[in-house]
Design a protein around this motif. Structure first.
Motif, PDB file in Angstrom:
ATOM      1  N   UNK A   1       0.839  -1.203   0.000  1.00 27.35           N
ATOM      2  CA  UNK A   1       0.000   0.000   0.000  1.00 27.35           C
ATOM      3  C   UNK A   1       0.873   1.252   0.000  1.00 27.35           C
ATOM      4  N   UNK A   2       1.881   1.285   0.883  1.00 29.19           N
ATOM      5  CA  UNK A   2       2.736   2.465   0.972  1.00 29.19           C
ATOM      6  C   UNK A   2       3.463   2.707  -0.343  1.00 29.19           C
ATOM      7  N   UNK A   3       4.027   1.654  -0.914  1.00 32.13           N
ATOM      8  CA  UNK A   3       4.759   1.791  -2.171  1.00 32.13           C
ATOM      9  C   UNK A   3       3.854   2.316  -3.280  1.00 32.13           C
ATOM     10  N   UNK A   4       2.656   1.743  -3.395  1.00 28.22           N
ATOM     11  CA  UNK A   4       1.735   2.136  -4.467  1.00 28.22           C
ATOM     12  C   UNK A   4       1.224   3.566  -4.293  1.00 28.22           C
ATOM     13  N   UNK A   5       0.909   3.920  -3.067  1.00 25.44           N
ATOM     14  CA  UNK A   5       0.420   5.290  -2.835  1.00 25.44           C
ATOM     15  C   UNK A   5       1.478   6.300  -3.248  1.00 25.44           C
ATOM     16  N   UNK A   6       2.710   6.064  -2.816  1.00 21.70           N
ATOM     17  CA  UNK A   6       3.784   7.009  -3.138  1.00 21.70           C
ATOM     18  C   UNK A   6       4.045   7.041  -4.637  1.00 21.70           C
ATOM     19  N   UNK A   7       4.014   5.891  -5.266  1.00 21.68           N
ATOM     20  CA  UNK A   7       4.256   5.844  -6.722  1.00 21.68           C
ATOM     21  C   UNK A   7       3.187   6.596  -7.488  1.00 21.68           C
ATOM     22  N   UNK A   8       1.931   6.318  -7.149  1.00 20.80           N
ATOM     23  CA  UNK A   8       0.821   6.891  -7.906  1.00 20.80           C
ATOM     24  C   UNK A   8       0.726   8.404  -7.716  1.00 20.80           C
ATOM     25  N   UNK A   9       0.987   8.859  -6.492  1.00 17.10           N
ATOM     26  CA  UNK A   9       0.864  10.295  -6.250  1.00 17.10           C
ATOM     27  C   UNK A   9       2.038  11.082  -6.812  1.00 17.10           C
ATOM     28  N   UNK A  10       3.134  10.386  -7.107  1.00 14.86           N
ATOM     29  CA  UNK A  10       4.307  11.089  -7.596  1.00 14.86           C
ATOM     30  C   UNK A  10       4.576  10.838  -9.075  1.00 14.86           C
TER      31      UNK A  10
END
Length: 1008
Positions: free
Chosen positions: A768-777
């Motif tokens: 979840x953390x990896x995907x959130x950071x990837x998608x928002x950036x």
């Protein structure tokens, strides 16, 4: 037995035909004189079609009774066989008691209604003059006038003419009557007639060709001596003055006599008062003036309302050549009136004063002067004419509806608005006509009696429930008028257009180029290209742009970068060029145009956001549109957008779209609220703006992260993640103090759900953390949303996400004082609220330690702060101007406040907040620092935050120091409330403010 039966049958028929008093009507129909028609069904149908069948029957009986025997037979035969006469005669009798009285006194005048040639359907002044030709005295003039009025009323009530045509006919009849009255006065005093030239200039509704049935006829008199201008043929100045004096005295006698002929009451009643009070100096001024005297008065003494009144001036009688000279001399002044100081506010105040003079008991019934009445339409139209008519001669009509059509055709008023105003004005004027026609009395009050309301409603074609329908339609139209009056009459754009110099309202290429240079455009050639692209052509869009652009140019020029403002306006206009509401919004809605100009010329961030979502320009026209929305509202919208998306990437793109629009809302509100005026905003207002921006960007960031979290969970696990998960805001994020370019400092915490393996839960949480950071950036044109988790335990070396138990173990064994200080800003922002609450319960003892901080901990915090000042300030940066790490900047204030929180938070609940200003105010309330020190620190923190926000707004990228480029620095100054050329004052004020704050920090934080 047969009598009552027949009576009952007639009684029922009369009721069915709309008679209110069927018994009385039955008696009237039974009179011997009515025998030829008493049982004729055609007559009953015709009576039932009138506004008031009872009134029509009474008038008819009186008319029949007044006829000689043979004439009576002719009348009744014609009445039964000629439908046009029947409809006209009964229509008049059913609408006007006064005209019924006239026919009873002059029974042969019914012949005026018998024949209508095609030329008679819309008679003009010459036709009415022929109708009045035999009048030789005031009494015969009144009789002839009423006879002409009969034909106008007949055409009106039968629908042969509409309300505007009826008003024009009434004005033409008034013109013919003034000419006839002047002729009678001249005949009575031929020596006066020979001694002067006298022109009668109609004003008001008569001048505007829109007269009522009963109204004062406003006039102005212009006089000269003899048959030539007053200076002609004079042998000496003395003789010239004597001739002028004799001529004026003769003209005054003629004018006064003419007024008496029309105004006095005789056995035939009165025609209407002739009112000359619109003349220079009103009642105190001479009744007649020379042309030169009029011109001198209007050049030196006339008030704004007097020029507004001249809009309707029209020569109607007497020496028409002199009247035209008067009009030619004064017209230029009328169309320059809008250039007078405070012109628009003066007209607006005058309208408000009119409403204030209405007795409270009449306010709700006042059809003309009250809110939503006829005068609201007229004042709005006249104000628009006077402002825009300087450069557009098509608007120079004295007739309200003609002017309204021209305003719509020219793009000054929306076509839908103009159509609604036209419809409402016609309905209200028709009501006014019917009210006055009844007894030919001058009134604008809607009657209260049901019988009168019923007659008016039926006369307007409302038959099912005339009283209820009339009230409903009247209120509906009045509401429309009031709304559009407020919208048009108080339009901010009007005042701005009025303040333009002559020639600036419609810019030729040469004039535009000169004005652009004078206004400070750096590249007038490029700016001129933008103007030509926006306003060339004959389309409605180009016409509206030609109205807007001269004003917008001034607003752009009031910024630090006018060229950028105009370029951005062209880009937005190109993007929304085919959107019908865009230009209407700028022209019509409140301060939308000025707001857009301020936003487009204030820097890069807001225009870039707007160009990515141009439809957001609609926010600028809504008084509530620039207020930030609540987090709940934002989360609902983001979650709905995420729910509609088919992929996780599309979901986060949708969430970022909401963020883009809301960042524009916040930045536009900030720019407009911060815009410098003659007086800089109060410090409290500056602080409120800073808090508003911080809260808005924080809430928006939290909603965006929550949306991304929902999208990732739904994509991989469906409805529920295998582990409870929460995002804890830290730093400025947790403190609700995010700026436009701030990173979001966070820590992530999770807790495996019951029955879920810890490794599986940890894997899910990390995904979840990896995907959130990837998608928002993912790179995009939107401002980045960087998720920074470096404040987590062990910093960059530690795991990205931990369980709550792991946090507890770490903080119990390894936590350092700087980590406790960082936790002062911890606040749950997304995810599982219960888990977030328990995280706070875990860290509260660390950030608000019982018994406060020991000396060693205080020394450690001071050491860390000193080290940060020496090591982290960028090389070459001026310590006096660095907003974050410089002297008296954000870091100084925040560390001082945080030290107070950690030392005293365990006993002072007010200090247990993540927000710097709240904690500062709580420390002051608790007596931990003086009022002076609290104000100094607060002022410095607010100012440094505003500078950072201003830099981001101007440059479109974050920065902690003032820009070095001249225009950018000036733009930051404008944002902070400094006028052009005062950049040095801005820097001096910043240095002084932060120097004072540093002195307080030295004492409170370092113990100096």
């Amino acid at each position: 037995m047969t009598g009552p039966g027949r009576r009952s049958s007639t009684f029922t028929r009369l009721l069915r035909h709309g008679f209110s008093e069927p018994a009385a009507a039955e008696r009237l129909l039974g009179l011997p004189e009515m025998a030829p028609v008493q049982s004729d069904p055609v007559l009953l149908d015709a009576l039932g079609a009138t506004a008031d069948p009872d009134l029509a029957l009474r008038g008819l009986v009186r008319l029949v009774e007044a006829q000689e025997l043979e004439e009576r037979r002719v009348l009744l035969d014609t009445l039964l066989t000629a439908k046009p006469l029947r409809d006209r005669l009964l229509g008049v009798l059913g609408a006007s008691e006064a005209l019924g009285d006239h026919l009873a006194r002059h029974p042969r005048d019914w012949h005026a209604l018998v024949m209508y040639e095609s030329a008679d359907l819309h008679p003009g002044v010459a036709d009415f003059e022929r109708g009045l030709a035999e009048a030789v005295d005031p009494v015969s003039l009144r009789v002839a006038y009423r006879r002409c009025l009969l034909s106008i009323a007949a055409r009106d009530v039968c629908g042969t003419t509409d309300v505007a045509e009826t008003a024009a006919e009434l004005a033409d009849l008034a013109t013919a009557t003034l000419r006839a009255a002047l002729g009678i006065a001249r005949t009575a005093a031929p020596e006066d007639a020979a001694a002067c030239r006298l022109a009668v200039v109609a004003m008001g509704k008569c001048g505007g060709n829109e007269l009522n049935y009963v109204s004062d006829v406003d006039v102005i008199f212009v006089g000269e001596h003899g048959g030539a201008p007053c200076s002609s043929g004079a042998e000496s100045p003395g003789e010239d003055e004597a001739d002028e004096g004799r001529g004026l005295r003769a003209a005054t006698r003629l004018a006064a006599h003419m007024m008496r002929i029309c105004s006095e009451t005789t056995v035939e009643g009165t025609i209407w008062p002739v009112d000359a009070n619109l003349r220079p100096e009103g009642r105190n001024g001479p009744l007649v003036r020379t042309l030169s005297s009029h011109v001198a008065y209007y050049q030196r003494w006339a008030k704004t309302w007097e020029f507004q009144a001249l809009l309707k001036a029209r020569p109607v009688a007497g020496d028409m050549a002199l009247g035209e000279e008067y009009l030619e001399a004064l017209s230029p002044m009328v169309w320059q009136a809008a250039e007078r100081e405070n012109f628009v506010p003066d007209v607006q105040k005058m309208r408000r004063r009119v409403v204030e003079t209405i007795p409270a008991a009449h306010l709700d019934r006042e059809l003309k002067l009250g809110p939503g009445g006829l005068r609201d339409v007229e004042f709005a139209v006249q104000l628009l004419q006077l402002v825009h008519g300087r450069a557009d001669a098509t608007l120079r009509s004295g007739t309200t509806l003609h002017a309204l059509r021209a305003l719509a055709a020219g793009g000054y008023v929306g076509r839908a608005d103009a159509a609604q105003l036209d419809e409402a004005y016609r309905f209200l004027r028709a009501m006014e006509h019917r009210i006055q026609l009844y007894r030919l009395r001058r009134t604008h009050l809607v009657p209260e009696e049901e019988s009168n309301l019923r007659r008016i409603g039926r006369s307007l074609g409302l038959r099912a429930d005339p009283v209820a329908e009339l009230n409903k339609e009247w209120k509906r139209h009045a509401t429309v008028v009031r709304r559009l009056h407020e919208k048009l009459f108080y339009r901010p754009l009007l005042d701005a257009v009025a303040q333009l110099a002559p020639g600036e309202t419609r810019l030729s290429p040469r004039a535009a180029g000169q004005r652009l240079e004078a206004l400070g455009y750096a590249d007038p050639v490029a700016a001129l290209r933008h103007l030509e692209a926006l306003s060339s052509g004959v389309t409605r869009k180009a016409a509206i742009q030609r109205t807007l652009l001269p004003v917008l140019l001034g607003w752009f020029a009031d910024s630090a970068d006018p060229d950028a403002g105009l370029l951005n306006f062209r880009k937005v206009s190109d993007a929304l060029g085919k959107t019908p509401w865009y230009l209407r919004l700028l022209r019509d809605e409140g301060a939308a145009a000025e707001n857009l100009a301020r936003v487009l010329s204030a820097g890069r961030l807001a225009p870039d956001l707007l160009l990515r979502a141009p439809e957001a320009v609609a926010l600028l026209g809504d008084p509530e549109g620039l207020k930030p929305r609540s987090r709940d509202h934002l989360e609902q919208e983001v979650m709905a957008a995420v729910g509609r998306a088919e992929t996780v990437e599309a979901a986060v793109t949708a969430a970022r779209g909401v963020r883009r629009r809301e960042l524009f809302r916040t930045s536009a509100g900030d720019l407009i609220g911060s815009y410098g005026t003659e007086e800089s905003p109060a410090e409290a207002d500056r602080g409120a703006l800073v808090d508003q921006v911080g809260n808005a960007v924080t809430d928006l960031t939290a909603a965006t992260i929550a949306g991304a979290l929902r999208a990732v969970v739904r994509e991989q696990w469906g409805d529920e993640l295998p582990t409870r998960f929460a995002v804890i805001g830290m730093g400025r994020f947790g403190g609700h103090e995010l700026g436009y370019g701030s990173d979001a400092d966070v820590v992530f915490v999770h807790e495996p759900r019951e029955g879920v393996d810890e490794q599986e839960a940890a894997k899910a949480a990390n995904t979840v953390v990896t995907e959130i950071r990837r998608l928002l950036q993912v790179p995009s044109a939107d401002p980045p949303l960087l998720i920074d988790a470096d404040l987590r335990p062990e910093g960059k070396s530690g795991p990205m996400v931990r369980t709550l138990a792991s946090y507890e173990a770490y903080y119990r064994r390894w936590s350092l004082v700087w980590e406790s200080q960082a936790l002062l800003r911890a606040e749950p922002m997304a995810g599982d609220p219960d888990l977030g609450r328990r995280f706070l319960e875990l860290v509260d003892p660390l950030r608000y330690p019982v018994e406060g901080l020991g000396d060693d901990a205080v020394r450690e915090i001071r050491r860390l702060k000193a080290r940060m000042e020496s090591e982290r300030l960028p090389r070459g940066a001026d310590p006096a101007l660095h907003t974050k790490l410089g002297r008296g900047g954000l870091s100084d204030v925040e560390w001082t406040v945080q030290l107070l929180q950690m030392r005293h938070g365990w006993v002072e609940p007010g200090l247990r907040t993540t927000r710097t200003r709240e904690a500062l105010h709580a420390a002051h309330a608790a007596g931990l620092l003086s009022t002076e020190y609290a104000q100094i620190l607060d002022e410095a923190w607010v100012l440094a935050t505003r500078v950072r926000n201003g830099v981001m707004l101007v440059r479109g990228r974050p920065g902690d120091t003032f820009p070095s480029e001249t225009r950018e620095l000036a733009a930051v100054g404008r944002y902070l409330g400094y006028e052009a050329g005062h950049v040095g004052d801005m820097l001096d004020d910043y240095r002084r403010t932060t120097r004072r704050a540093r002195a307080v920090v030295e004492e409170l934080f370092y113990g100096a």
